[in-house]
Design a protein around this motif. Structure first.
Motif: not given
Length: 147
Positions: A88, A92, A97-100, A102-103, A119
């Motif tokens: 994350v 950043k 984008d480090s959203s869930l 995106s991951r 996660s």
């Protein structure tokens, strides 16, 4: 461009812009996948990852000290980010984008087979896998970040 392609481009600079990936067209997807949207999407992602890896590998491999690049970005950042252990924070730092969601997309690109509902476990795997892939594509990555 794939998420990994964006990570590589942000770190390698212009040399990784060759990793721009256009997912395979519907004409190149297997016929059996075209009737199954999930299979077609998986095939497109797999093709995009393969194309990105080939594009980066096919270009003259840059020799980039990944830790030095990221440390410099970290110095210039207003946030306190621990990119050495956190996917994350790494994303950043690269202004991605480090959203869930995106991951999870990155995990799919990199063929994660674990539970995406876990996660924390996925994040640890992603960080190590990204560092390994950066090393495979010409990045100089400290050994402790690859395993």
């Amino acid at each position: 461009m794939s998420i990994f392609g964006k990570i590589a481009a942000a770190i390698f600079g212009g040399a990784a812009n060759a990793a721009e990936v256009v997912p395979p067209s519907a004409g190149t997807a297997p016929t059996s996948s075209s009737s199954n949207p999930v299979a077609a999407a998986k095939a497109a992602v797999a093709g995009a990852v393969a194309a990105a890896t080939s594009a980066v590998a096919g270009a003259a491999k840059p020799t980039v000290d990944v830790a030095a690049v990221l440390d410099k970005l970290d110095e210039d950042s207003d946030e306190s980010l621990d990119w050495r252990v956190s996917i994350v924070d790494l994303m950043k730092l690269l202004k991605l984008d480090s959203s869930l969601m995106s991951r999870k997309e990155l995990a799919t690109e990199l063929h994660y087979t674990g539970d995406m509902g876990d996660s924390a476990g996925m994040n640890v795997w992603l960080h190590k896998q990204v560092m390994t892939k950066l090393a495979e594509n010409g990045g100089v990555v400290p050994a402790d970040l690859k395993h």
